[in-house]
Design an enzyme around this catalytic site. Structure first.
Site, short mmCIF file in Angstrom:
data_model
loop_
_atom_site.label_atom_id
_atom_site.label_comp_id
_atom_site.label_asym_id
_atom_site.label_seq_id
_atom_site.Cartn_x
_atom_site.Cartn_y
_atom_site.Cartn_z
N ALA A 78 0.85 -1.16 -0.15
CA ALA A 78 -0.06 0.28 0.12
C ALA A 78 0.87 1.12 0.10
O ALA A 78 2.00 1.23 0.51
CB ALA A 78 -1.00 0.05 1.22
N HIS A 242 1.60 -12.33 4.77
CA HIS A 242 1.39 -10.89 4.60
C HIS A 242 2.76 -10.19 5.35
O HIS A 242 2.66 -9.13 5.90
CB HIS A 242 0.12 -10.64 5.44
CG HIS A 242 -0.66 -9.26 4.94
ND1 HIS A 242 -1.71 -9.28 4.27
CD2 HIS A 242 -0.20 -7.98 4.93
CE1 HIS A 242 -2.21 -8.15 3.79
NE2 HIS A 242 -1.10 -7.20 4.34
C1 LIG Z 1 3.92 -1.73 3.83
C2 LIG Z 1 3.26 -3.15 3.29
C3 LIG Z 1 2.13 -2.94 2.72
C4 LIG Z 1 1.02 -3.78 2.41
N1 LIG Z 1 -0.03 -3.94 1.81
C5 LIG Z 1 -0.67 -4.94 1.19
C6 LIG Z 1 -1.75 -4.80 0.51
O1 LIG Z 1 -2.14 -3.61 0.29
N2 LIG Z 1 -2.20 -5.78 0.09
C7 LIG Z 1 -1.79 -7.30 0.31
O2 LIG Z 1 -2.48 -8.12 -0.22
N3 LIG Z 1 -0.85 -7.26 0.93
C8 LIG Z 1 -0.11 -6.12 1.51
N4 LIG Z 1 0.98 -6.42 1.96
C9 LIG Z 1 1.75 -7.65 2.16
C10 LIG Z 1 2.85 -8.18 0.97
O3 LIG Z 1 2.04 -8.00 -0.14
C11 LIG Z 1 3.61 -9.10 0.99
O4 LIG Z 1 2.70 -10.29 1.28
C12 LIG Z 1 4.79 -8.86 2.10
O5 LIG Z 1 5.23 -7.57 2.07
C13 LIG Z 1 5.89 -9.86 1.86
O6 LIG Z 1 6.73 -9.87 2.64
P1 LIG Z 1 8.22 -8.98 2.37
O7 LIG Z 1 7.86 -7.47 2.55
O8 LIG Z 1 9.18 -9.65 3.52
O9 LIG Z 1 8.49 -9.12 1.02
C14 LIG Z 1 1.87 -5.20 2.49
C15 LIG Z 1 3.12 -5.32 2.98
C16 LIG Z 1 3.76 -4.23 3.50
C17 LIG Z 1 4.97 -4.46 4.12
C1 LIG Z 2 -3.75 -0.41 3.96
C2 LIG Z 2 -3.56 -1.81 4.14
C3 LIG Z 2 -4.48 -2.29 3.01
C4 LIG Z 2 -2.17 -2.21 3.51
C5 LIG Z 2 -1.70 -3.59 4.21
O1 LIG Z 2 -2.23 -4.73 3.88
C6 LIG Z 2 -0.57 -3.73 5.27
O2 LIG Z 2 -0.39 -2.60 5.61
O3 LIG Z 2 -0.26 -4.74 5.45
#
Ligand SMILES: Cc1cc2nc3c(=O)[nH]c(=O)nc-3n(C[C@H](O)[C@H](O)[C@H](O)COP(=O)(O)O)c2cc1C
Ligand SMILES: CC(C)CC(=O)C(=O)O
Length: 346
Positions: A78, A242
């Protein structure tokens, strides 16, 4: 010059507002799962082959009918405009330059149609939290289709939004003035994203009825759910916790992978994210049966450190590391990785 993803993260940290750095970096609860994602990769050893007489290795993969030049995709994250004024536009241009797939978050700070318009040739998938208001979910799907997205990535691990202690302590609740979740516009208001425990397999079935886009189910850790997902017609499974931001103490992604791969039995592609920071991590996940991996935070760090150029740098570093590791393992292609090449040293 930044030579590793760690150095890119350090550069990002220097440039970001500390509250926003914590939002990007943090995890849920005691951050056990957050730490475990990286630690689990470190615990695995790669067992190389020698004297294979190979040439420059082939890195490309085909996923859901689309090609990526390497098995490293961009996970949906995000709020990219907190990291760089161009936000998701810059990320998409970096994805296009690297010829890899970018999953655009439903919580992007640039509308998915504008992301697509800013990066001709980018291969985009759209990430969706199914909204209990299925009419609005359908509106989101139509926006993703109109933007030319090649798949819907349905995130299933968020029946509530995980509690992140860093954000609570920092009082981080809202985006600064001028930024919002642009995909959530509905007439003259911007909706809040609903996280609902009422979302079920029935919603997934209804989603599949309203679109012909392939559905990637993200956030699957239990092998029984992987089997259920196949019964519900998903086109790919995405092993993910996540990034340690939802259920704390869920297993490290790479530790959950083998059972999911086993349950899927080759029926559909399997993706993984969580803790991928080195080319060798990519090899380990692929050896254990993933078809590709994705990175979340590393791309955000690239963006924050140096905008589009920083995101390109991150993808370039990973590509070079994957290529070198494959060569050192004596392999001609990412397809040649197999489970026997990964050992738990003890
Ligand atoms: C700042 C941030 C925002 C994220 N936002 C979303 C999102 O909007 N939707 C979603 O499905 N996963 C979201 N995720 C999870 C990522 O898709 C992913 O699963 C995760 O970052 C993978 O781990 P890594 O950061 O160690 O590569 C978010 C992760 C982070 C760190
Ligand atoms: C604003 C959220 C939907 C983003 C998310 O999935 C996260 O921050 O892990």
């Amino acid at each position: 010059m930044r030579f590793t993803l760690r150095e890119v993260e350090a550069a990002a940290r220097e440039r970001l507002d500390p509250v926003h750095y914590d939002y990007f970096a943090g995890g849920a609860g005691d951050e056990v799962t957050l730490r475990a994602n990286e630690a689990a990769f470190e615990r695995l050893a790669l067992l190389p082959h020698v004297l294979r007489g190979t040439a420059k290795p082939e890195l490309g993969v085909t996923l859901l009918g689309g090609r990526a030049s390497m098995p490293v995709l961009i996970a949906p994250t995000a709020f990219h405009r907190l990291a760089d004024p161009e936000g998701e536009r810059a990320t998409a241009r970096a994805a296009a330059a690297a010829e890899t797939i970018m999953m655009v978050s439903m919580a992007s700070t640039v509308a998915v149609g504008d992301v697509a318009a800013a990066a001709p040739g980018a291969r985009l998938w759209f990430q969706l939290f199914i909204q209990p208001d299925m009419a609005f979910t359908e509106a989101l799907v139509r926006r993703a289709e109109a933007a030319g997205c090649g798949a819907l990535v349905v995130t299933a691990d968020s029946p509530v939004f995980g509690t992140r202690g860093r954000d609570e302590r920092n009082g981080f609740r809202d985006l600064p003035d001028g930024l919002c979740c642009e995909n959530m516009r509905d007439g003259d208001r911007v909706r809040e994203i609903a996280f609902s425990p009422a979302v079920s397999w029935e919603h997934l079935d209804r989603l599949r009825e309203i679109t012909s886009l392939p559905v990637v189910l993200k956030g699957v850790l239990h092998p029984a759910d992987a089997r259920a997902a196949l019964d519900h017609g998903v086109s790919a499974l995405f092993v993910s916790n996540h990034g340690g931001r939802q259920l704390d103490t869920a297993p490290a992604a790479v530790d959950a992978l083998p059972e999911i791969v086993d349950a899927v039995g080759g029926a559909v592609p399997v993706l993984l994210d969580g803790g991928v920071r080195r080319g060798t991590d990519v090899l380990k996940a692929l050896a254990l049966g993933a078809d590709a991996v994705a990175v979340g935070r590393p791309v955000v760090w690239g963006l924050a450190a140096d905008g589009e150029r920083g995101a390109r740098r991150v993808l370039g570093l990973l590509r070079a590391e994957v290529e070198e590791a494959l060569t050192l393992c004596g392999l001609a292609s990412v397809r040649d990785l197999e489970p026997g090449m990964v050992r738990r040293p003890w």
